[in-house]
Design an enzyme around this catalytic site. Structure first.
Site, PDB file in Angstrom:
ATOM      1  N   LYS A   1      82.128 -69.574 -29.937  1.00  0.00           N
ATOM      2  CA  LYS A   1      82.517 -68.106 -29.713  1.00  0.00           C
ATOM      3  C   LYS A   1      81.443 -67.162 -29.591  1.00  0.00           C
ATOM      4  O   LYS A   1      81.848 -65.918 -28.985  1.00  0.00           O
ATOM      5  CB  LYS A   1      83.564 -67.715 -30.820  1.00  0.00           C
TER       6      LYS A   1
ATOM      7  N   ASP B   1      86.023 -64.979 -43.126  1.00  0.00           N
ATOM      8  CA  ASP B   1      86.366 -65.628 -41.824  1.00  0.00           C
ATOM      9  C   ASP B   1      85.760 -64.656 -40.552  1.00  0.00           C
ATOM     10  O   ASP B   1      86.532 -63.912 -40.128  1.00  0.00           O
ATOM     11  CB  ASP B   1      87.789 -66.105 -41.736  1.00  0.00           C
TER      12      ASP B   1
ATOM     13  N   HIS C   1      94.065 -66.692 -39.275  1.00  0.00           N
ATOM     14  CA  HIS C   1      94.237 -68.015 -38.562  1.00  0.00           C
ATOM     15  C   HIS C   1      94.377 -69.155 -39.379  1.00  0.00           C
ATOM     16  O   HIS C   1      94.264 -68.966 -40.752  1.00  0.00           O
ATOM     17  CB  HIS C   1      92.878 -68.082 -38.035  1.00  0.00           C
TER      18      HIS C   1
ATOM     19  N   CYS D   1      97.109 -70.044 -33.288  1.00  0.00           N
ATOM     20  CA  CYS D   1      97.038 -70.503 -34.421  1.00  0.00           C
ATOM     21  C   CYS D   1      97.102 -69.197 -35.641  1.00  0.00           C
ATOM     22  O   CYS D   1      96.369 -69.587 -36.574  1.00  0.00           O
ATOM     23  CB  CYS D   1      95.619 -71.327 -34.544  1.00  0.00           C
TER      24      CYS D   1
ATOM     25  N   GLN E   1      85.833 -64.405 -35.268  1.00  0.00           N
ATOM     26  CA  GLN E   1      85.956 -63.435 -34.337  1.00  0.00           C
ATOM     27  C   GLN E   1      85.125 -62.107 -34.644  1.00  0.00           C
ATOM     28  O   GLN E   1      85.036 -61.009 -33.907  1.00  0.00           O
ATOM     29  CB  GLN E   1      87.277 -62.910 -34.227  1.00  0.00           C
TER      30      GLN E   1
HETATM   31  N1  C6P Z   1      90.471 -69.205 -33.039  1.00  0.00           N
HETATM   32  C1  C6P Z   1      91.533 -68.515 -30.677  1.00  0.00           C
HETATM   33  O1  C6P Z   1      92.027 -68.885 -29.634  1.00  0.00           O
HETATM   34  P1  C6P Z   1      86.989 -72.807 -34.826  1.00  0.00           P
HETATM   35  O2  C6P Z   1      88.238 -73.696 -33.990  1.00  0.00           O
HETATM   36  O3  C6P Z   1      86.763 -73.912 -36.076  1.00  0.00           O
HETATM   37  O4  C6P Z   1      85.706 -72.864 -33.869  1.00  0.00           O
HETATM   38  O5  C6P Z   1      87.504 -71.639 -35.332  1.00  0.00           O
HETATM   39  C2  C6P Z   1      88.990 -71.338 -36.062  1.00  0.00           C
HETATM   40  C3  C6P Z   1      88.941 -69.840 -36.146  1.00  0.00           C
HETATM   41  C4  C6P Z   1      89.006 -69.459 -37.346  1.00  0.00           C
HETATM   42  N2  C6P Z   1      89.496 -68.226 -37.561  1.00  0.00           N
HETATM   43  C5  C6P Z   1      89.504 -67.305 -36.632  1.00  0.00           C
HETATM   44  C6  C6P Z   1      89.812 -65.944 -36.907  1.00  0.00           C
HETATM   45  C7  C6P Z   1      89.840 -67.707 -35.210  1.00  0.00           C
HETATM   46  O6  C6P Z   1      89.992 -66.974 -34.271  1.00  0.00           O
HETATM   47  C8  C6P Z   1      89.486 -69.289 -35.189  1.00  0.00           C
HETATM   48  C9  C6P Z   1      89.589 -69.740 -33.745  1.00  0.00           C
HETATM   49  C10 C6P Z   1      90.845 -69.572 -31.566  1.00  0.00           C
HETATM   50  O7  C6P Z   1      91.954 -67.873 -31.475  1.00  0.00           O
HETATM   51  C11 C6P Z   1      91.287 -70.806 -31.190  1.00  0.00           C
HETATM   52  S1  C6P Z   1      92.865 -71.397 -32.216  1.00  0.00           S
END
Ligand code: C6P
Length: 412
Positions: free
Chosen positions: A229, A203, A125, A369, A206
């Protein structure tokens, strides 16, 4: 802790938002990888905090300041227990995964210089790629990207070939948001340690919502996660890190709360984790996230993962019957989380998502993203259905029927 028997019907009753009609059809929410819905238990914990206990933390001697501080620090301890951290002070509150990864890239990165190498992968991401690009630019370090296999996994041979004496950081997704792949992270951690002295970062955006997490067993040095999430509120998440590393790292932001003593031209820092928490924090967010952890652990993360695998198995079988449909990521259900990216050849992902929306089905379309992932698989965008504990077999069937309709309309 009392365990709730896994029953989708009763779980759904905890999520009032799911029980609504959109465009004349019952809502089917399949966008939890972007942000999950919240159970009543979390909403009520936040309300209770604001209705009775709110004040600023670590700053007052009055009753409400005491209660708020206790709620905030007890929430940290709760999150630390969920992660199996050895010390609650290893959990730094952040706004979410992005801020957690930016924090570690900035602070840990202060020690890097020219010739040092940072290893990520093409699966990342942007939150686990761009902060490392910025750091590499700032410090003259080299960013190296492990490649992916045709079936959507990390190419472990290539990853191994990138590791060596110059590797200072390895930062990888636990679970891919754009492919659904669950990476074999404990094995990768062992490989990183065998071949380098690098710091190993995961990271967990997910991973944390869907799998039991034990940071000690995972063998990583840092684990980043987002509350929104995993049934918690937006604007709160965290970075778990090994205390010795956190103690060595300089602060990320300056301000109130993060200092020990301020002089005219310099300051000394508060203990970890407060050194990294400048300013008034998201106290209600922390309370809500701890309530979300209570909720998820009462249902059971193993049971949640089993349920998601069963939904994914059903969806893979039904969607594979749709003409021209291609699913990205591993074919084996065991290697993937409940994230299902797909394209219907010859159609636009946005058009498919719009047709699904007209049937009350919420999915995400785009590059999610993770631009390098769509580039790697030769598409510009995918449609992504993502499942969580509250999704049912009937909803998977509605998705499959909706995708069939989209394919008929768009390919006629
Ligand atoms: N992915 C998706 O629709 P934040 O926005 O900081 O809570 O998380 C960022 C992020 C980082 N790593 C991974 C693997 C992610 O999936 C995400 C967020 C969302 O897939 C929003 S782009």
């Amino acid at each position: 802790m009392q365990t709730i028997a896994f029953d989708v019907g009763s779980i759904r009753r905890d999520f009032p938002v799911l029980d609504q009609i959109v465009d004349g059809k019952p809502l089917v929410y399949l966008d939890s990888a972007a942000s999950s819905q919240k159970p009543t238990q979390v909403i009520e914990a936040i309300s209770r905090y604001y209705l009775r206990d709110h004040a600023n933390v670590h700053r007052g001697v009055h009753e409400l300041a005491r209660r708020a501080t206790e709620a905030y620090e007890n929430s940290r301890a709760r999150v630390a227990r969920w992660l199996n951290a050895t010390d609650a002070h290893e959990v730094v509150w952040t706004r979410g995964t992005s801020e957690a990864l930016n924090l570690v890239a900035f602070s840990l990165g202060e020690g890097l210089g020219p010739g040092d190498e940072i290893v990520v992968s093409e699966m990342e991401h942007h939150s686990n790629l761009v902060p490392w690009q910025l750091l590499a630019r700032r410090k003259g370090a080299r960013l190296r990207l492990a490649s992916l296999t045709d079936d959507g996994r990390l190419d472990l041979g290539h990853l191994a070939s990138l590791l060596g004496a110059r590797t200072r950081v390895v930062s990888l997704a636990h679970v891919s948001n754009a492919l659904g792949t669950i990476n074999p992270v404990s094995g990768i951690g062992a490989l990183v340690r065998e071949r380098s002295d690098a710091v190993f970062i995961l990271d967990g955006a997910q991973g944390a919502p869907h799998l039991p997490i034990d940071v000690q067993a995972l063998g990583c040095d840092f684990y980043a996660f987002s509350g929104h999430k995993m049934c918690g509120p937006t604007g709160i998440g965290g970075l778990w890190g090994r205390k010795a590393l956190l103690e060595e790292m300089p602060p990320y932001q300056g301000g109130g709360e993060m200092i020990e003593r301020v002089y005219r031209d310099y300051s000394t820092w508060a203990e970890v984790p407060h050194k990294f928490e400048a300013g008034t924090p998201n106290i209600a967010g922390a309370v809500g996230l701890a309530a979300a952890v209570d909720y998820l652990e009462a249902v059971g993360l193993d049971a949640i993962h089993e349920h998601e695998m069963s939904l994914t198995r059903r969806a893979l079988a039904l969607l594979s019957e749709v003409e021209g449909l291609r699913i990205l990521g591993p074919a084996e259900v065991e290697a993937r989380a409940g994230v299902l990216p797909f394209v219907i050849e010859g159609t636009s992902a946005q058009d498919v998502a719009t047709i699904l929306d007209a049937q009350g089905i919420a999915v995400r379309a785009g590059h999610h993203c993770a631009q390098l992932v769509v580039d790697r698989y030769g598409v510009t965008a995918t449609c992504r259905a993502s499942f969580y504990l509250y999704n049912s077999d009937e909803e998977v069937d509605r998705l499959a029927a909706g995708v069939r309709t989209a394919s008929e309309v768009l390919l006629c």
